[in-house]
Design a protein around this motif. Structure first.
Motif, PDB file in Angstrom:
ATOM      1  N   TYR A  49      -1.254  42.205  -8.387  1.00 30.72           N
ATOM      2  CA  TYR A  49      -2.550  42.394  -7.718  1.00 30.72           C
ATOM      3  C   TYR A  49      -2.493  41.853  -6.288  1.00 30.72           C
ATOM      4  CZ  TYR A  49      -7.624  41.723  -7.005  1.00 30.72           C
ATOM      5  OH  TYR A  49      -8.919  41.742  -6.520  1.00 30.72           O
ATOM      6  N   ALA A  50      -1.944  40.664  -6.123  1.00 34.98           N
ATOM      7  CA  ALA A  50      -1.831  40.088  -4.774  1.00 34.98           C
ATOM      8  C   ALA A  50      -0.894  40.928  -3.913  1.00 34.98           C
ATOM      9  CB  ALA A  50      -1.328  38.655  -4.863  1.00 34.98           C
ATOM     10  N   ALA A  51       0.175  41.448  -4.528  1.00 39.62           N
ATOM     11  CA  ALA A  51       1.152  42.232  -3.758  1.00 39.62           C
ATOM     12  C   ALA A  51       0.553  43.518  -3.203  1.00 39.62           C
ATOM     13  CB  ALA A  51       2.362  42.553  -4.631  1.00 39.62           C
ATOM     14  N   THR A  52      -0.502  44.027  -3.830  1.00 44.16           N
ATOM     15  CA  THR A  52      -1.092  45.271  -3.337  1.00 44.16           C
ATOM     16  C   THR A  52      -1.700  45.093  -1.937  1.00 44.16           C
ATOM     17  OG1 THR A  52      -3.212  44.834  -4.440  1.00 44.16           O
ATOM     18  CG2 THR A  52      -1.593  46.164  -5.637  1.00 44.16           C
ATOM     19  N   LEU A  53      -1.904  43.846  -1.514  1.00 39.06           N
ATOM     20  CA  LEU A  53      -2.388  43.623  -0.144  1.00 39.06           C
ATOM     21  C   LEU A  53      -1.378  44.136   0.883  1.00 39.06           C
ATOM     22  CD1 LEU A  53      -3.886  40.010  -0.421  1.00 39.06           C
ATOM     23  CD2 LEU A  53      -5.155  42.140  -0.106  1.00 39.06           C
ATOM     24  N   ALA A  54      -0.126  44.231   0.473  1.00 39.24           N
ATOM     25  CA  ALA A  54       0.918  44.708   1.385  1.00 39.24           C
ATOM     26  C   ALA A  54       1.074  46.220   1.340  1.00 39.24           C
ATOM     27  CB  ALA A  54       2.250  44.049   1.035  1.00 39.24           C
ATOM     28  N   LEU A  55       0.265  46.893   0.512  1.00 40.92           N
ATOM     29  CA  LEU A  55       0.435  48.335   0.330  1.00 40.92           C
ATOM     30  C   LEU A  55      -0.561  49.161   1.117  1.00 40.92           C
ATOM     31  CD1 LEU A  55       1.250  48.675  -3.479  1.00 40.92           C
ATOM     32  CD2 LEU A  55       2.791  48.713  -1.535  1.00 40.92           C
TER      33      LEU A  55
END
Length: 474
Positions: A49-55
């Motif tokens: 979920y946090a990684a989606t900030l980079a998407l």
């Protein structure tokens, strides 16, 4: 595999939806579905979920994700907390200041005031290039951030401006003194930022037309686009003569498409050469090193009646299709791009929402052009006749092209709140959500995961690479 599907489902929603009303669903439905997906992802797949900030999820959902991550950090490891902190700090730098200040206010209302939150707010505010300008333009949000995070900028004049604005006179900082004088002199307000001057003008009863005529120089191009007062010259934007936030932060290709579609048809026709040249130059800028590398490309572009969107997102789906058209033209090999509009019209600048959606018929036309890559831009409603598009794709994938020689991807600018995903054309073709045409290349990369041919380990590796690039590690 379930985790990969859940992540892609969330990314589709967080890319396409902003919680606003769509053509067939109201804002409440959109907001409820988004809230559920955010909580589901945060509880079950927090790291992803946090990684989606980079998407490149849209600003609305980036703020929701940050708010959720900062508000619930009880059971995570210090390492994960550190990664999240870097992702959040980096994302805040990409968001427009008004959204960041609204986030600070929301955190204040939520009572989220842990040490990590205070550090992130402090670092963002102390890193501002011109704090006095932001304090004037976003006064309540700026004040909320300072108070909530206990930030001391070490500027007594700025502190007086925020907490006792009219007690000091004069101010040494020019913009603060201009703001003070605007309370007494109607001519001075035109030296303030547009949104601040607008409040002073309303208090003084200045007519709207007079105000807009005199404040023009203080308006950013985005504000001019919103007020529809001063036509934006796209060539001026490209050459850097206009004052704006930079093409890295604002999807100008899609914004310009929105502006063009708001013009009367006669004006579009009269300025066809100028507007077409502007769109093509923006598209080439976006394509960058990928220009001309996508080979033979065919696009099916939806300009049916539902591409009108809604009163709050007027012609947004059609604007995405128009911007994508020019971007695909730049990405395709020279002379190897074929656009097929749903209406059969062949002048993209004169597009307008009308008619049914003969998606299946246009797909047949598109496949006859023997493309290497087929891109469909549509909200996924196939109604003339219903279901033909899915059947065409099923026969093509299972009988005529099982080896997948033609790369087909469906990008959908509309989130289906009832289905918790964008509406797909066929389970055999990946469908991904899109907000701005500028995200197309990234979404085509993500589409490979939506086809189910690649599992969670590959998705984790891809996300890890995106996160490292986003944080500047690569």
């Amino acid at each position: 595999m379930v985790a990969a599907e859940d992540v892609l489902l969330f990314v589709n929603a967080a890319t396409a939806s902003t919680g606003q009303r769509e053509f067939s669903q109201d804002a409440e439905q959109q907001t409820m579905s988004l809230a559920f997906l955010h909580e589901y992802m945060r509880v079950n797949y927090r790291e992803l979920y946090a990684a989606t900030l980079a998407l490149g999820i849209n600003d609305h959902n980036a703020v929701l994700a940050i708010r959720g991550l900062l508000g619930d950090a009880r059971d995570i490891t210090p390492e994960q907390k550190a990664v999240e902190g870097r992702l959040i700090a980096r994302t805040l730098l990409t968001l427009p200041p008004p959204r960041v200040f609204r986030l600070f206010k929301a955190l204040q209302r939520d009572g989220v005031n842990n040490r990590r939150t205070r550090a992130i707010i402090r670092d963002w505010m102390t890193g501002l290039d011109n704090p006095a300008y932001h304090a004037v333009k976003y006064r309540s949000g700026f004040k909320a951030g300072l108070k909530h995070a206990h930030v001391d900028l070490g500027d007594s004049e700025l502190r007086d401006f925020l907490f006792g604005p009219l007690q000091r006179k004069p101010y040494k900082t020019p913009i603060l003194e201009t703001w003070r004088q605007a309370h007494y002199d109607g001519n001075v307000l035109y030296k303030l930022p547009y949104t601040v001057a607008e409040g002073f003008a309303a208090k003084r009863g200045i007519k709207r037309e007079v105000f807009l005529d005199r404040i023009g120089k203080q308006m950013t191009p985005l504000e001019k686009l919103r007020t529809d007062r001063v036509p934006i010259d796209p060539l001026e934007l490209i050459s850097g003569k206009a004052k704006y936030c930079g093409t890295d932060q604002i999807p100008w290709l899609t914004r310009l498409a929105v502006r063009i579609l708001a013009m009367p048809l006669d004006e579009r026709a009269a300025r066809r050469a100028e507007l077409t040249d502007g769109m093509r130059r923006f598209a080439r800028w976006e394509a960058d090193k990928l220009a001309g590398t996508w080979g033979r490309v065919t696009a099916v572009l939806d300009d049916s009646f539902s591409s009108f969107g809604s009163p709050v997102k007027r012609r947004r789906p059609l604007a995405v299709a128009l911007a994508t058209h020019f971007l695909l033209e730049a990405l395709a090999a020279p002379g190897q791009y074929t656009p097929l509009w749903m209406s059969g019209r062949d002048d993209p600048l004169l597009s307008y929402p009308s008619g049914a959606t003969p998606l299946g018929t246009r797909l047949l036309d598109a496949l006859e052009t023997s493309p290497e890559r087929l891109v469909v831009v549509s909200d996924g409603w196939d109604n003339s006749p219903p279901g033909l598009a899915g059947e065409v794709l099923r026969v093509w994938r299972t009988r005529l092209d099982p080896a997948r020689r033609v790369d087909i991807v469906h990008v959908n600018p509309v989130f289906d709140a009832e289905g918790l995903d964008v509406r797909a054309l066929s389970p055999l073709v990946p469908s991904v959500g899109i907000r701005d045409a500028e995200d197309l290349v990234l979404l085509v990369e993500l589409a490979q995961f939506a086809q189910g041919r690649v599992g969670l380990p590959e998705l984790m590796a891809y996300l890890d690479g995106r996160v490292r690039r986003f944080l500047g590690a690569d």
